[in-house]
Structure formats: structure tokens, C-alpha cells
Design an enzyme around this catalytic site. Sequence first.
Site, mmCIF file in Angstrom:
data_model
loop_
_atom_site.group_PDB
_atom_site.id
_atom_site.type_symbol
_atom_site.label_atom_id
_atom_site.label_comp_id
_atom_site.label_asym_id
_atom_site.label_seq_id
_atom_site.Cartn_x
_atom_site.Cartn_y
_atom_site.Cartn_z
ATOM 1 N N CYS A 92 -1.729 -2.106 16.676
ATOM 2 C CA CYS A 92 -1.565 -1.458 15.374
ATOM 3 C C CYS A 92 -0.141 -0.959 15.181
ATOM 4 C CB CYS A 92 -2.563 -0.318 15.223
ATOM 5 S SG CYS A 92 -2.415 0.965 16.495
ATOM 6 N N HIS B 170 -3.760 6.265 16.671
ATOM 7 C CA HIS B 170 -3.592 5.066 15.850
ATOM 8 C C HIS B 170 -2.294 5.189 15.054
ATOM 9 C CE1 HIS B 170 -4.888 1.535 13.690
ATOM 10 N NE2 HIS B 170 -4.907 2.162 12.534
ATOM 11 N N ASN C 110 -3.150 2.137 6.745
ATOM 12 C CA ASN C 110 -3.793 1.804 8.010
ATOM 13 C C ASN C 110 -3.709 0.289 8.196
ATOM 14 O OD1 ASN C 110 -5.538 1.234 10.111
ATOM 15 N ND2 ASN C 110 -7.137 2.649 9.428
#
Length: 821
Positions: free
Chosen positions: A128, A334, A358
Site C-alpha cells: 500500500c 496502512h 486509500n
Amino acid sequence: MPTVISASMAPRTGASQVPRTMPQAAQGKGTEAGVGNPGGKYSAIISRNFPIIGVKEKTFEQLHKKCLEKKVLYLDPEFPPDETSLFYSQKFPIQFVWKRPPEICENPRFIIGGANRTDICQGDLGDCWFLAAIACLTLNKRLLFRVIPHDQSFTENYAGIFHFQFWRYGDWVDVVIDDCLPTYNNQLVFTKSNHRNEFWSALLEKAYAKLHGSYEALKGGNTTEAMEDFTGGVTEFFEIKDAPRDMYKIMKKAIERGSLMGCSIDDGTNMTYGTSPSGLKMGDLIARMVRNMDESRLRDSDLIPEGCSDDRPTRTIVPVQFETRMACGLVKGHAYSVTGLEEALFKGEKVKLVRLRNPWGQVEWNGSWSDSWKDWSFVDKDEKARLQHQVTEDGEFWMSYDDFIYHFTKLEICNLTADALESDKLQTWTVSVNEGRWVRGCSAGGCRNFPDTFWTNPQYRLKLLEEDDDPDDSEVICSFLVALMQKNRRKDRKLGANLFTIGFAIYEVPKEMHGNKQHLQKDFFLYNASKARSRTYINMREVSERFRLPPSEYVIVPSTYEPHQEGEFILRVFSEKRNLSEEVENTISVDRPVRKKKTKPIIFVSDRANSNKELGVDQESEEGQDKTSPDKQEKSPKPEPSNTDQESEEQQQFRNIFRQIAGDDMEICADELKNVLNRVVNKHKDLKTEGFTLESCRSMIALMDTDGSGRLNLQEFHHLWKKIKSWQKIFKHYDTDQSGTINSYEMRNAVNDAGFHLNNQLYDIITMRYADKYMNIDFDSFICCFVRLEGMFRAFNAFDKDGDGIIKLNVLEWLQLTMYA
């Protein structure tokens, strides 16, 4: 060298068959491949050991052209479509099928309607951090299309070959890949686009995986790594709880300047490269990936009917949930992209907003200003349009700045030009880049907590020459930023490498030492405190820090926290005004002995080697044979020193031993020299040594031999012993524990005491060549090193007739010097 792989050759074990012919092309049965060439700091050593194949690395254009001419699809031999490119820690339990985009869908496109942040959906890999950086990159088209070159497509001139460009430790590199992508049930396993037939983000991820050796190497990391690799910029970290009051202003200016920003929420673990962000091991990650895939098998109706175009949205596989999802919708551990900042009117008051994304392409913030926030009805219609508000599950959302600083813990800003964030003016900074290396046993001294070795770390002089132009600041101050980056640790993970804990310290150089480029010694650091230093030592790829110091000359000492950790790094210094940053390097030289009286000097073979200049390599003239063969030449007798009262007991002892061993001709060979030296050395009880080896004695004869006979007479032997005695004193001085060895870190000073002045690369090489695995150098290796230095300096000076520090040798001269040394 470039290889042509026949289409009839079987694929590698574990690899699926990959199409190698051009679509609808009957001709061409092959795949064009290319290889890279090595490089490095010690080019003379590396070049010596690399086979000369006479073929340079082929560029993308050359490979693309050749594939088109041969009507074949490119297949990358350096990053093949098999399991070696996927995982290195363990074998994947299911078989991926590598497919090219034309096999996955009809009408594949490289980019649809311009590359933007919604084209990035995370797959089943913990990268990520990388995808968050891509999302930031799409906000700056100029930067984006430097990384993703134009004129690539699946239609015009398609040959299954693509390329992307990344900044790599000071240089931009072009990474060439084929377009084979890992799939499961005809669906991309890793990064994908929101459009099923768009592939730029998947191919960019593959190129980045190739740069680091495998897809698994991308698991876990910091957004700043990819940001810097996309831009060559320098990153600053902010702990949001300790952020300055004008943090929103800093972020706003960074967005306006085109800087890239990422943020994250600590998950309470000490994230390292060996685990995923929550500490999930690769085996557990793979198991979850398998379950995830099995639960999201495509139905028959999901497959594209033959002959139909497909531009439908991708059916997303939800990423492995190793991060912790909070009740508010945010995810701990994250990485998010910061994609915008605005101020909106709400009920008559201005509210500061932050837009985040995201990289999963879903799972969003559900609090105030989220997509489904109930109070959007109180926001003016024009304001909604300006904020581009829409209720879609695309991973992008707004939140208030107050909520942002409440929930998020870290902010990373990648400054493209290192402009001063504190200033309202955009100021272009100057930059200097230095490459360096920590070598175990020589220049890997650890931090200031290890005073015996800290001084051996690489040192870089920084001259701050001009103060800042700031009318509001009365101080005479220079602003600058130091960034220390360790190299290749992610790529070397498969070899067990992890990030070192790194940092640096800055010391002011006393005025009397300004302009002196000598390496600062241990005593300097014992009695002088640092003027500035990195806030902490941390196991990240890069540590950076801003400083404000008065104009002067400083020395920067980068180091790992622990000593003896070997690795490469680059040190970058950005400053508002002119600065000069360079590695401290001694001038390579040797102290010449001062003659006390006029005596006829001994003429050594290395001094006379240039007399063979007229000979070619393949010539076998009598002259050449006479000069190189001891059997062909009779040696003229040397006068023996008289046995006077002034002759020392040791000299008399030498004469007697020499006569016993040498025989009537009063000359000794290497075996006999070993016998003589070891009999004398063994009488020195204070010198713990097992004696000299035969190879050491051969080197000594090569050093002292005056006529190429391969033997020494008494005069030559006496001269050699005087040198050994002087070197022995130096050895005993540094053998403080009388163990018969000296620490390799002390070799720098020992070499200097003997009159040899070398640079850092040569000290590194000496350690690699002569130290044992415990970083100790015994007496035999110590003398061997000094004999080699003496001989090489003497040979160089013999050929450097005009004293300009440059010599020219033919191959015979070169081989004579290197083979007889």
C-alpha cells in the site's frame, strides 16, 4: 550477452507457457532478451573480474525495434514469468498463470482517459505504501510522465515490451519489462485499475518489483521510498503530535508546489522489513491470499464473451486484512495519500479540510465530511461542486483537518526541490550528492557510543559559505538539509538483509584546520561535541533533518548505530545558498626517506622495468630472456659490509645465519629467506607471531631484488631487515594487548605512521585483503601489506618520470610489475 530464446524451448519449471509470437503474425519464433552490466565504486576490481563480452546493455528502443523486426513478443530474461519473480521466502501453494493483457481481456489499453488516482486498486500484496505514492504522483502530470514515458500502447507497434523510469541513488534508470502479469482465474493478482482493460498501474508495479528483485520485496515499507524513487526529491517526516502550529500551511504549500504527501496511523508495532505492517509473516500472508482468492473465484458470467470489448470496472478482490480497521473506517498500519487541501464554508464558518485516498480503492473514513456524511445537505451546492463531492466507494474521501491530526500519527512530505517550507517564498536550493560505503573492519565504526571506532566512519566536509537571505532574521545563519540514504537493502532482503539503524552527526572544524582535507582522528571526537545531529538513529531507508548553523566549515559523519555493519549509502546536502560538500580524502602519496649522506642508491628491478619498453608481449629475444631468467644471467658479487666493532650483535647474528643458509654464493631464495627471518623473529619473545609464510617471503624478494634473479644477497637482505624492523615497531605500538594481531580499524593509522598516505577506498581494500574474519591483522599479513605498498609506490614513481601522477605502461610492463610483486 543478449540471447534469443527459441519459441520451441520449454518454459522454466513452475512457469506457465507465455505466448511469444506477435498477435496474428505467422512469422518470428523467438524472444529477444538483454542483460545488464555490473558497476560499482571499486570499478578497477569489479571490471577485472567481469568477463569482457564486447556487448553493451541494449536500450528499450533497441529491444523494441528488434522485436518488431523479428515479429516476436519480448520476454524479459532478467525478470522471467515464473515463481522466482514472485516470492523468495517460500513457494506459493497455488499456480499463477502469467498472461499478457491481450489474453486477459479484449481491447487492452495502457491508459484510459489519462492516468489518475482512481486507476490504482491494491491487490493481494502488502505494498500500500507504493500505491499511495503512485496516487500522489498522478497529481503532477509532469512527474508522472517522466516515470511513465509516453508512446506506449497495446495497439500501435505493440511488441510486449514496456519501460518505466525511476530515480536510483542519484541517477535515473530505465527499467525494461515484458507485459506478462500474474493472474488467478483470469484476474490480476496484484495491483489493478478500476477499469478491467487498463494496465499502466499493474505494469508500473511490475517494473518496480523488478527493480527490487521480486514482488515479495515490495511487502511493507514507507511511502517516502517510492515518492523519492519517482521524483529524486528529499523527504521530511513529521510526527503529527509534535507538528508545528502552522502544519496546515506547510501541507498547503507542499501541495501547491507539487510535493508528494503520505500519511499513516501507527499500529503499535515496530514495523520492519521482515514482516508486514502488523507483524504478519510471509507464510501467513500467503495463506490468507489463497483463502481470499478461493472466496472470490469468478463466476462464468464474469468472463468476457469472445469478441466483445470490456471496459467494465474491475471486480475487486478485497486486500488481505493484516492492517487493523478502526470503527471510524480508517485503517491502522496502512498508508494513505494526501491528494488535496481546501477550506470550505459550513454554517458560516471556514473549515479546513484534507482529502485522502486509500490505495485499496475502498474502505473509507465514515465521520464528518465523509462521502455519506448526513450534514452535506448544509453545504452550498457550489461548494460541493468545488470539492467534487460524490457518494462513491472509490477509496477517496474528505475529512476535517482537526480529525486528521487527531487520528493520524505520521506525515511524510517529499519535496521536489527541497524548497524552504517555513518561508512564504519559493526558494531553489543547491544540492550536493556524495556516495559512500561502510566497510566492516575499516570504516563501519558505529555511532558516537563507540569512541574507539566512530572516527573511522566516512567523513564529509561541508563548507557553508553564504548566509540566508531573510530580512526578518537578524541572525547570520545558513539553512541546510542533510539526507542520509542506505542503498539496496530492500533488494538484498532475499539474502537476509534488513535496514540498518542509521543517523549522522555534524562537527565544526577548528579554524586552524580549515581547508585541510585530512581524516579527523579519534582525539578530535573525544574532545569536541557535535554542533548538530539527526534527532534519532532509526531503521529507515533515509534519515533527513533540517539545520540552521552559522557560516563555517563542518564535518558530517554518517554511521550505523552499531559498528561492523557493512553497506553502501548516499549523503545529500541541500542548502539555500552556495555550499560545498565533499568526502574527506587524503592525497595518495608516500614519504620519501631523507638521505643523510651521499651513498650509491640500490637500484631495484621495479625501477628498471622501463628498460623493457621496446619488447612486445610475444617476443622471445635473448635480451628479454636474460632480463627475466635467473639461469641466464650471472649476478655480480656485492661487497659485504665489514665486520667492525660498530657492527651490532644482531647484525653479526644475521651475517652468521645468512652464511650458514646461503652457502658459497651468499644468496638466498624464498625458502631460505623464510628460514632466516623466522629464526631471527622467533628470538623476539615480545612479538607473538607464527612467523612468515613462503608467499610473504616471495613478495619480499620481489620488493628487494635489484637484478631480477629471484634471490637476495646480504646487502639486499640487510636493507630488507631494516624495513621489517621499522614496520615491526609500528606493529608493536598498535598491538596493545600483545596478542600478535592489531585491530583492522587501527590499520589506517599504522599505514600513515609508515609514511604511506592513502584514500578511503584503499583503506577499505587493505581491510578486505588482509584482515581475518574477526577483523584482526596478524604480523605476517601486516608486513605483507607494507611490502606490497612499498613495491607498488616504488614502481609507480619509477615510471612517473615527469611527476604528474600519471603513468603509461604497455602490457609487458604491466604484467612484469603485477606478476613479480
